[in-house]
Design an enzyme around this catalytic site. Structure first.
Site, PDB file in Angstrom:
ATOM      1  N   GLU A 294       0.816  -1.219   0.000  1.00 28.44           N
ATOM      2  CA  GLU A 294       0.000   0.000   0.000  1.00 28.44           C
ATOM      3  C   GLU A 294       0.855   1.277   0.000  1.00 28.44           C
ATOM      4  O   GLU A 294       0.813   2.084   0.936  1.00 28.44           O
ATOM      5  CB  GLU A 294      -0.971  -0.014   1.187  1.00 28.44           C
ATOM      6  CG  GLU A 294      -1.972  -1.161   1.083  1.00 28.44           C
ATOM      7  CD  GLU A 294      -3.023  -1.174   2.178  1.00 28.44           C
ATOM      8  OE1 GLU A 294      -2.891  -0.385   3.148  1.00 28.44           O
ATOM      9  OE2 GLU A 294      -3.965  -1.970   2.083  1.00 28.44           O
ATOM     10  N   GLU A 413      -4.753  -8.221  -0.978  1.00 27.41           N
ATOM     11  CA  GLU A 413      -5.675  -8.194   0.158  1.00 27.41           C
ATOM     12  C   GLU A 413      -7.074  -8.094  -0.423  1.00 27.41           C
ATOM     13  O   GLU A 413      -7.376  -7.188  -1.212  1.00 27.41           O
ATOM     14  CB  GLU A 413      -5.386  -7.015   1.091  1.00 27.41           C
ATOM     15  CG  GLU A 413      -4.060  -7.128   1.813  1.00 27.41           C
ATOM     16  CD  GLU A 413      -3.799  -5.967   2.764  1.00 27.41           C
ATOM     17  OE1 GLU A 413      -4.767  -5.242   3.101  1.00 27.41           O
ATOM     18  OE2 GLU A 413      -2.631  -5.784   3.151  1.00 27.41           O
TER      19      GLU A 413
END
Length: 681
Positions: A294, A413
């Site tokens: 991220e 994810e």
């Protein structure tokens, strides 16, 4: 411990199909394409195999005239099924498989070849097919049974396909400052083995290195911590799992400061990945590296963010490849900015891959659903078309940019963000999301890696806490499931019971019946089906509702020809009642007699001009759990401090309460000097 390249996936089974000649009359089977009496050659390879699953590659060579479209068919001899495919549209009917061209490989010239791949599942045996047809033209197989060939590495696409489905061991080695800091016990071998036993083929191992990396100029990694990471990696490989190892919360702890501390960060990142790469360079290619989790950057323009991410990804690639050994061709995974599936971040990563010109790379994004739906805010409590479009847009973006160009994509994810908070998103709406998103990811050949902390994996008992959530998620690995417009039928207690209808959404499956527990119900007596309209008869409802006390009285299940059954709960209710109240702003609650009903969403506007009131000022629709939260046991609807912190004193707010039965109610609140007065009107 060092691993050799050990998998059965290195075994390749090859079939070469020779040229065959057809009778002249067969040339008219597919008039849309150029016809020829010549046949084809097919090279069918099982490139990876594990208990119950395999990856195969099929190369088709056209020995006839040019074709403007192609379709290859074969029968599986051992009951195998195709669960995922790339570079072709693959469908099954029983044992028969049909692979049809994609939009970008439709043309197949004379003596030209086209290849596609797929992931399959099997039972006791995985025998190779022995005959194929191309556009109806038979391709014969002389020379007997297929034979084994020398080993060969998987492509990046095949590697990532074999990783489906994947699982994260989150909030452990990525916890700060230590592995147990966020409430989990240390990862052990039994936990890792259970991941495999649950049906997963890969493990994402999030690791935060910050607390375990020394000061410059060496930025050395604590050897004991690296040993611990290696221990878990070894357990996963021993369990026959692929592993994806990353740098996790380092993304915001120190990597985010590229603008103000660029040279130090690049030096630290180089030292970090050098240490990781050197430790694992002799490991098999079932181990993948992910450059950064991220990625985000502080106090920067968008252009600077993309520049910094490109620089970090290219440095990661150069460092790992430079250590040699297995790292020379290991699959390296790189994220888009914020691991977003939006178009611009995707395009920027395409540019990075173009510069690298490396066939052994993969892209990664994260996906937790359309934000308003996932958090039940902004008036999006249902799985509607906007939420569906968010899924298809994101998955189409990465498919078109990467997968269609032979670059695999991992959704590193994956889950529904609000799915772990009881009541935040209604259960049936969650299940519809899981069914649709899982199926669309499979259609687009995207490997999904479940973030285990969202659906609630019970590490103490090595099982998922929510069997229904888990069942729908698991079913989407291989098939669709039938759903319905709702999983709740609200039957008014104060009214006579009548027939009640719910609309099914079979998703191209066959409805096979309705049951109560293990009791199969009788069509015509207990229910009727007209098209997709399922009508539950009043006689059955009367029996199951019993004393008609408020609340859920029974569950019915609609069974379809594949996938997870759809639950329909029968709920006895009446319209809720609310009452006037006075209380402190930080704990105010509306007295509510729920009477079997449940809260759907809430709207808040100022009475004088209709402008938005309360938290998240850009919308009048408040977030479940933040702007409002039902307490069914205490018979109240809590507003509390988070709501009134953002409400102006002495200004009346009109609340509209929405319930899952379809009921709506209006309530008015005014805060003055920390005290709230609430009235029904």
């Amino acid at each position: 411990m060092q691993f050799i390249r050990h998998r059965a996936r290195r075994r390749i089974v090859a079939i070469t199909v020779a040229v065959a000649t057809l009778a002249a009359g067969l040339g008219a089977i597919l008039p849309a394409v150029a016809q020829s009496a010549a046949g084809c050659e097919v090279d069918y390879q099982v490139k990876s195999e594990w208990p119950g699953g395999f990856v195969a590659n099929v190369e088709v060579t056209n020995r006839g005239e040019a074709r403007s479209g192609w379709e290859l068919k074969w029968d599986f001899p051992s009951g195998q099924t195709v669960t995922q495919a790339w570079n072709a549209d693959v469908a099954s009917s029983g044992d028969t498989v049909t692979a049809k061209h994609a939009s970008y490989n439709k043309a197949l010239g004379a003596d030209e070849s086209v290849a596609f791949g797929f992931v399959g599942s099997f039972g006791e045996a995985n025998e190779a097919p022995t005959s194929f047809t191309l556009n109806g033209t038979a391709c014969t197989l002389p020379g007997g049974e297929p034979t084994g060939e020398p080993t060969e590495d998987l492509t990046a696409m095949e590697t990532v396909a074999a990783m489906q489905p994947g699982f994260n061991l989150g909030n452990s080695l990525d916890a700060i400052p230590d592995e147990t800091s966020w409430g989990n016990y240390p990862i052990n071998q039994a936990l890792v083995q259970d991941v495999k036993d649950e049906g997963f083929n890969s493990l994402r191992l999030p690791v935060t290195w910050d607390e375990h990396q020394g000061e410059g100029p060496d930025y050395a990694i604590d050897p004991a911590y690296l040993d611990r990471v290696e221990e878990v990696v070894n357990w996963a490989l021993e369990a026959d799992l692929y592993v994806m190892l990353d740098t996790h919360h380092d993304s915001w702890i120190w990597l985010a400061d590229m603008k103000t501390n660029r040279e130090e960060i690049l030096a630290r990142n180089e030292a970090l990945w050098t240490a990781i790469a050197e430790r694992f360079k002799d490991y098999p290619d079932e181990l993948l590296f992910e450059s950064i989790n991220e990625p985000q950057f502080n106090d920067t323009t968008d252009a600077e963010k993309y520049q910094y991410l490109d620089e970090l990804n290219q440095q990661f690639h150069e460092v790992v490849r430079g250590t040699g050994g297995g790292n020379a061709d290991r699959v390296l995974v790189m994220p888009t900015l914020h691991t977003s599936g939006d178009q611009t971040p995707v395009d920027e990563l395409v540019s990075t891959f173009t510069d690298l010109n490396d066939p052994n790379v993969a892209a990664t994004i994260h996906f937790y659903g359309y934000w308003p739906f996932a958090m039940n805010l902004a008036g999006s409590p249902t799985f509607d078309q906007v939420t569906k479009d968010n899924i298809t847009d994101s998955f189409d973006n990465v498919y078109d940019a990467f997968v269609a160009n032979d670059i695999p994509v991992i959704i590193g994810e994956y889950s529904l963000l609000g799915g772990n908070v009881e009541g935040k998103v209604e259960r049936g709406e969650i299940l519809k999301f899981l069914e649709f998103a899982g199926n669309y990811a499979r259609e687009k050949n995207l490997t999904t890696m479940l973030w285990d902390c969202v659906p609630g994996y019970d590490r103490d008992n090595l099982q998922f806490r929510d069997a229904e959530y888990w069942g729908m998620y698991q079913a989407a690995w291989t098939t669709r499931s039938g759903v319905a417009e709702t999983d709740q039928l609200f039957i008014p207690k104060a009214e006579p019971i009548s027939d009640t209808t719910v609309t099914l959404e079979p998703n191209d499956l066959e409805f096979e019946g309705l049951r109560h527990g293990d009791t199969q119900l009788t069509e015509g007596t207990d229910y009727t089906l007209s098209g997709n309209e399922l009508t539950i008869k009043a006689s059955l409802l009367t029996q199951l509702l019993g004393d008609r006390e408020y609340g859920k009285k029974a569950d019915l299940h609609a069974d379809f020809s594949a996938g997870q059954p759809w639950r329909i709960s029968l709920i006895s209710y009446d319209k809720p009642t609310i009452a006037n109240a006075t209380g402190a702003a930080d704990s105010f609650a509306i007295p509510t007699e729920w009477k079997g009903d449940t809260m759907k969403t809430m709207q808040a506007v100022y009475s004088d001009d209709g402008s938005n009131a309360g938290p998240i000022e850009w919308t009048s629709w408040k977030e479940w759990g933040e702007g409002f939260k039902p307490d069914y046991a205490a018979n109240e609807l809590d507003l509390g401090s988070k709501f009134f912190n953002d409400v102006q004193d002495d200004r009346e707010v009109k609340l509209t309460l929405y319930f899952w039965s379809g009921a709506t109610m209006t309530y008015y609140v005014t805060e003055s000097g920390g005290t709230v007065t609430g009235t029904t009107g």
